[in-house]
Enzyme design. Structure first.
Site: not given
Length: 179
Positions: A72, A85, A89, A120
């Protein structure tokens, strides 16, 4: 994890590629992030990627296969309210580079894609109270969100022979967000 890989090899006779695309995100103020949430995000995003790679590598060495991990842009920059997060990543990117170097002389290629602003369910997260939306919009695409196919097309290219000389890379799919 090994059951999934074994089932694929049993069904198809070999393994040519692995695309690690599973991931979760949950935004929270870093000082309010529980250790349980931290571990859950790292477990899915980083541990899951590692475990799938570990089980796939012996089969991919036989076919001179390819691994494409989903990283990401959050692993390349600071993502406010997304410390877990971003850390997961960033770890995926480091793991990708390590495997690319370790197995390059045996014909295995390994790259990561770095999406941002993709349409998404993950692209429509809930934010905690008191967030600064100006900070959250920093890594937004200059063209607005795009469909998941833009990432899938890049993964397909990286899996193909046309990308034979591409390994150890982190390729952004972010509409110039980090340009």
């Amino acid at each position: 994890m090994c059951g999934i890989v074994a089932a694929c090899v049993a069904r198809f006779g070999k393994l040519n590629g692995l695309a690690n695309i599973a991931g979760i995100i949950q935004f929270e103020h870093t000082d309010k992030t529980s250790f349980e949430l931290w571990r859950r995000i790292l477990s899915v995003n980083l541990d899951g990627t590692f475990l799938m790679m570990r089980e796939s590598i012996p089969h991919l060495l036989e076919t001179r296969g390819v691994i494409v991990n989903t990283g990401s842009t959050a692993g390349l920059m600071g993502l406010p309210y997304g410390a877990a997060y971003g850390a997961s990543k960033g770890g995926v990117h480091a793991l990708t580079r390590a495997v690319a170097v370790e197995y390059s002389d045996r014909g295995l290629r390994c790259n990561s894609v770095c999406p941002a602003s993709i349409e998404t369910a993950m692209g429509r997260p809930k934010f905690p109270e008191g967030v600064d939306m100006r900070l959250l919009m920093r890594p937004a695409s200059l063209h607005g969100p795009r469909p998941p196919e833009v990432v899938a097309d890049l993964i397909a290219f990286l899996m193909s022979d046309e990308a034979l000389h591409v390994t150890g890379e982190e390729i952004r799919v972010d509409g110039a967000a980090l340009a």
